[in-house]
Design a protein around this motif. Structure first.
Motif, PDB file in Angstrom:
ATOM      1  N   ALA A   1       0.860  -1.241  -0.099  1.00  0.00           N
ATOM      2  CA  ALA A   1       0.020  -0.091   0.092  1.00  0.00           C
ATOM      3  C   ALA A   1       0.821   1.083   0.083  1.00  0.00           C
ATOM      4  O   ALA A   1       0.500   2.370  -0.760  1.00  0.00           O
ATOM      5  CB  ALA A   1      -0.947  -0.071   1.535  1.00  0.00           C
ATOM      6  N   VAL A   2       1.952   1.161   0.730  1.00  0.00           N
ATOM      7  CA  VAL A   2       2.767   2.634   0.904  1.00  0.00           C
ATOM      8  C   VAL A   2       3.654   2.624  -0.692  1.00  0.00           C
ATOM      9  O   VAL A   2       3.387   3.610  -1.012  1.00  0.00           O
ATOM     10  CB  VAL A   2       3.825   2.320   1.814  1.00  0.00           C
ATOM     11  CG1 VAL A   2       4.947   3.556   1.950  1.00  0.00           C
ATOM     12  CG2 VAL A   2       3.227   2.206   3.157  1.00  0.00           C
ATOM     13  N   GLU A   3       3.866   1.530  -1.067  1.00  0.00           N
ATOM     14  CA  GLU A   3       4.667   1.705  -2.552  1.00  0.00           C
ATOM     15  C   GLU A   3       3.636   2.199  -3.578  1.00  0.00           C
ATOM     16  O   GLU A   3       4.015   3.049  -4.357  1.00  0.00           O
ATOM     17  CB  GLU A   3       5.368   0.428  -2.800  1.00  0.00           C
ATOM     18  CG  GLU A   3       5.975   0.673  -4.160  1.00  0.00           C
ATOM     19  CD  GLU A   3       6.922  -0.757  -4.496  1.00  0.00           C
ATOM     20  OE1 GLU A   3       7.713  -0.763  -5.549  1.00  0.00           O
ATOM     21  OE2 GLU A   3       7.047  -1.367  -3.505  1.00  0.00           O
ATOM     22  N   ALA A   4       2.230   1.593  -3.380  1.00  0.00           N
ATOM     23  CA  ALA A   4       1.290   1.997  -4.510  1.00  0.00           C
ATOM     24  C   ALA A   4       1.010   3.457  -4.169  1.00  0.00           C
ATOM     25  O   ALA A   4       1.023   4.067  -5.569  1.00  0.00           O
ATOM     26  CB  ALA A   4      -0.116   1.198  -3.953  1.00  0.00           C
ATOM     27  N   VAL A   5       1.014   4.079  -3.078  1.00  0.00           N
ATOM     28  CA  VAL A   5       0.502   5.493  -3.042  1.00  0.00           C
ATOM     29  C   VAL A   5       1.860   6.308  -3.381  1.00  0.00           C
ATOM     30  O   VAL A   5       1.277   7.183  -4.168  1.00  0.00           O
ATOM     31  CB  VAL A   5       0.335   5.828  -1.405  1.00  0.00           C
ATOM     32  CG1 VAL A   5       0.076   7.168  -1.361  1.00  0.00           C
ATOM     33  CG2 VAL A   5      -0.730   5.269  -1.164  1.00  0.00           C
ATOM     34  N   ILE A   6       2.904   6.120  -3.083  1.00  0.00           N
ATOM     35  CA  ILE A   6       4.390   6.668  -3.555  1.00  0.00           C
ATOM     36  C   ILE A   6       4.298   6.800  -5.056  1.00  0.00           C
ATOM     37  O   ILE A   6       4.481   7.851  -5.705  1.00  0.00           O
ATOM     38  CB  ILE A   6       5.286   6.425  -2.798  1.00  0.00           C
ATOM     39  CG1 ILE A   6       5.357   6.756  -1.204  1.00  0.00           C
ATOM     40  CG2 ILE A   6       6.757   6.958  -3.361  1.00  0.00           C
ATOM     41  CD1 ILE A   6       6.722   6.257  -0.354  1.00  0.00           C
ATOM     42  N   ALA A   7       4.259   5.664  -5.585  1.00  0.00           N
ATOM     43  CA  ALA A   7       4.290   5.499  -6.981  1.00  0.00           C
ATOM     44  C   ALA A   7       3.229   6.060  -7.649  1.00  0.00           C
ATOM     45  O   ALA A   7       3.370   6.439  -8.970  1.00  0.00           O
ATOM     46  CB  ALA A   7       4.290   3.805  -7.272  1.00  0.00           C
ATOM     47  N   SER A   8       2.144   5.988  -7.117  1.00  0.00           N
ATOM     48  CA  SER A   8       0.677   6.396  -7.961  1.00  0.00           C
ATOM     49  C   SER A   8       0.577   8.030  -7.750  1.00  0.00           C
ATOM     50  O   SER A   8       0.151   8.937  -8.693  1.00  0.00           O
ATOM     51  CB  SER A   8      -0.562   5.777  -7.452  1.00  0.00           C
ATOM     52  OG  SER A   8      -0.306   4.540  -7.827  1.00  0.00           O
ATOM     53  N   ALA A   9       0.817   8.600  -6.570  1.00  0.00           N
ATOM     54  CA  ALA A   9       0.384   9.990  -6.199  1.00  0.00           C
ATOM     55  C   ALA A   9       1.571  11.091  -6.693  1.00  0.00           C
ATOM     56  O   ALA A   9       1.026  12.246  -6.963  1.00  0.00           O
ATOM     57  CB  ALA A   9       0.270  10.138  -4.647  1.00  0.00           C
ATOM     58  N   THR A  10       2.703  10.811  -6.605  1.00  0.00           N
ATOM     59  CA  THR A  10       3.774  11.553  -7.161  1.00  0.00           C
ATOM     60  C   THR A  10       3.615  11.946  -8.497  1.00  0.00           C
ATOM     61  O   THR A  10       3.917  10.928  -9.143  1.00  0.00           O
ATOM     62  CB  THR A  10       5.185  11.122  -6.568  1.00  0.00           C
ATOM     63  OG1 THR A  10       5.140  10.884  -5.314  1.00  0.00           O
ATOM     64  CG2 THR A  10       6.185  12.408  -6.799  1.00  0.00           C
ATOM     65  N   PRO A  11       3.459  13.001  -9.000  1.00  0.00           N
ATOM     66  CA  PRO A  11       3.399  13.140 -10.471  1.00  0.00           C
ATOM     67  C   PRO A  11       4.858  13.127 -11.262  1.00  0.00           C
ATOM     68  O   PRO A  11       5.739  13.246 -10.672  1.00  0.00           O
ATOM     69  CB  PRO A  11       2.931  14.793 -10.692  1.00  0.00           C
ATOM     70  CG  PRO A  11       3.172  15.301  -9.287  1.00  0.00           C
ATOM     71  CD  PRO A  11       3.085  14.257  -8.260  1.00  0.00           C
TER      72      PRO A  11
ATOM     73  N   PRO B   1       0.479   5.207 -15.175  1.00  0.00           N
ATOM     74  CA  PRO B   1       0.842   4.382 -14.017  1.00  0.00           C
ATOM     75  C   PRO B   1       2.473   3.910 -13.955  1.00  0.00           C
ATOM     76  O   PRO B   1       2.982   3.453 -15.064  1.00  0.00           O
ATOM     77  CB  PRO B   1       0.165   3.100 -13.934  1.00  0.00           C
ATOM     78  CG  PRO B   1      -0.381   2.885 -15.308  1.00  0.00           C
ATOM     79  CD  PRO B   1      -0.455   4.231 -15.872  1.00  0.00           C
ATOM     80  N   ARG B   2       3.234   4.033 -12.759  1.00  0.00           N
ATOM     81  CA  ARG B   2       4.437   3.488 -12.760  1.00  0.00           C
ATOM     82  C   ARG B   2       4.429   2.002 -12.534  1.00  0.00           C
ATOM     83  O   ARG B   2       5.569   1.312 -12.556  1.00  0.00           O
ATOM     84  CB  ARG B   2       5.301   4.130 -11.700  1.00  0.00           C
ATOM     85  CG  ARG B   2       5.641   5.587 -11.964  1.00  0.00           C
ATOM     86  CD  ARG B   2       6.452   6.274 -10.700  1.00  0.00           C
ATOM     87  NE  ARG B   2       6.711   7.629 -10.896  1.00  0.00           N
ATOM     88  CZ  ARG B   2       6.232   8.641 -10.662  1.00  0.00           C
ATOM     89  NH1 ARG B   2       4.936   8.629 -10.005  1.00  0.00           N
ATOM     90  NH2 ARG B   2       6.716   9.647 -10.975  1.00  0.00           N
TER      91      ARG B   2
END
Length: 361
Positions: A65-75, A216-217
């Motif tokens: 979940a942490v990796e998903a947020v960082i990878a998804s939210a940072t433009p 997506p990253r």
């Protein structure tokens, strides 16, 4: 049964464990989607959020979940500021590096909460930063970072906040709806008292919907992709069905106890543990003002190695936890999350007293 004094997985109720035994179910059937929706709605409600928030579920440990947020939210045009004062802050920098996300770190020692003024200085110095990522409860040592103060600083400067609340959500006071906070990541097997295998993100709907169209990253760890699919009562990948069923039972039981009373129970467990261990002469390595409700790091007594202490406690039915990295040589950790009660913690202290007496015999 062992009493788990590690910071998750935590002890669970018999009813949560029994929920794992369910009829076989296809993940494309409405019964599955109904369960997913119920879990998502309960998470939002119990976290004290409203219709402006949603929950997105992942099959994976908390780091997913942490990796998903960082990878998804940072433009792609942005950068990340990471609060790094422990193993899990450092893990956020490793995630950013792995995804090619530019980042800066605000570092402090592992026994001290971050200074919000240091965050403010870094944001002034690096206008390219769009998001601030921090761990609420650093289980490296058991310290709490001041999420509310960091969020106020970030919000005032137009930045958004990502919170790793893995071992604090439902165990510490945390306002997930505070201005500036967009994403909060946690998992089923910590203070929620569920089974390992499901993690989740509580997200501001406006923030998650703003991710539409961004490339997506990651294929699997795509927060927006999971959100869209789950909103449509669908799933892009196979969920952990039995673990979700146990998580739903854990949510029912959290609702019955109430998050407020769970936080109070954890705090009282920590008080009983700390008072008892200090009477035995043990030193707590984190200053009182920065301590969490759920984990305490103690200095090892002279002449006692961690492995011997661990094994002696395990023979008595208790699983303690080593210090991470260099701490292992001189410190150990005792968590009090899960179904444990203050009376259980009295038993923990008594067991330690017995071990220490035995070691000096």
């Amino acid at each position: 049964m062992w009493i788990l004094l590690n910071p998750g997985p935590a002890n669970t109720t018999a009813t949560v464990r029994q929920a794992l035994v369910m009829d076989d179910l296809c993940h494309r059937e409405p019964e599955c989607f109904d369960m997913v929706r119920r879990c998502r709605e309960r998470l939002v409600a119990l976290a004290g959020a409203g219709s402006d928030f949603t929950a997105v579920l992942f099959a994976g440990s908390g780091t997913a979940a942490v990796e998903a947020v960082i990878a998804s939210a940072t433009p792609r045009t942005g950068a990340l500021l990471v609060v790094d004062n422990g193993v899990y802050g450092d893990r956020m920098t490793r995630i950013a590096r792995a995804h090619g996300i530019p980042f800066h770190a605000v570092k402090s020692d592992i026994f001290s909460a971050v200074d919000p003024a240091a965050v403010e200085r870094a944001l002034h110095e690096h206008p390219e930063i769009t998001h601030v990522a921090l761990v609420h409860h650093e289980t490296t040592t058991g310290l709490l970072n001041p999420v509310a103060d960091v969020a106020r600083v970030a919000h005032a400067l137009g930045r958004r906040v990502i919170v790793d609340a893995m071992s604090s959500l439902f165990g510490e006071r945390l306002d997930v709806t505070q201005d500036g906070v967009d994403f909060v990541a946690a998992s089923a097997n910590k203070c929620l008292q569920g089974i390992p295998g499901v993690s989740f993100v509580l997200a501001r709907r406006s923030a998650i919907e703003a991710l539409a169209g961004a490339p997506p990253r990651s294929v699997y760890l795509d927060v927006h992709g999971h959100y869209v699919s789950q909103e449509q009562d669908n799933t892009p990948f196979t969920p952990a069905l039995q673990v979700l069923h146990a998580m739903e039972q854990a949510l029912v039981e959290l609702d019955e106890e109430t998050p407020k009373r769970r936080v109070e129970r954890y705090a009282e467990c920590a008080r009983v543990l700390r008072d008892g261990m200090q009477r035995l002469g043990l030193e707590i390595l984190v200053a009182e003002a920065a301590r969490s409700n759920t984990l305490t790091t103690f200095r090892l007594p002279p002449g006692i190695a961690y492995d011997a202490l661990h094994d002696a406690m395990k023979r008595r039915g208790y699983i303690i936890y080593a210090g991470q990295g260099a701490l292992k040589s001189h410190a150990f950790r005792v968590a009090n999350m899960g179904t444990l009660t203050p009376r259980d913690m009295e038993g923990v202290v008594a067991a330690f007293a017995e071990v220490f007496k035995e070691s000096h015999a």
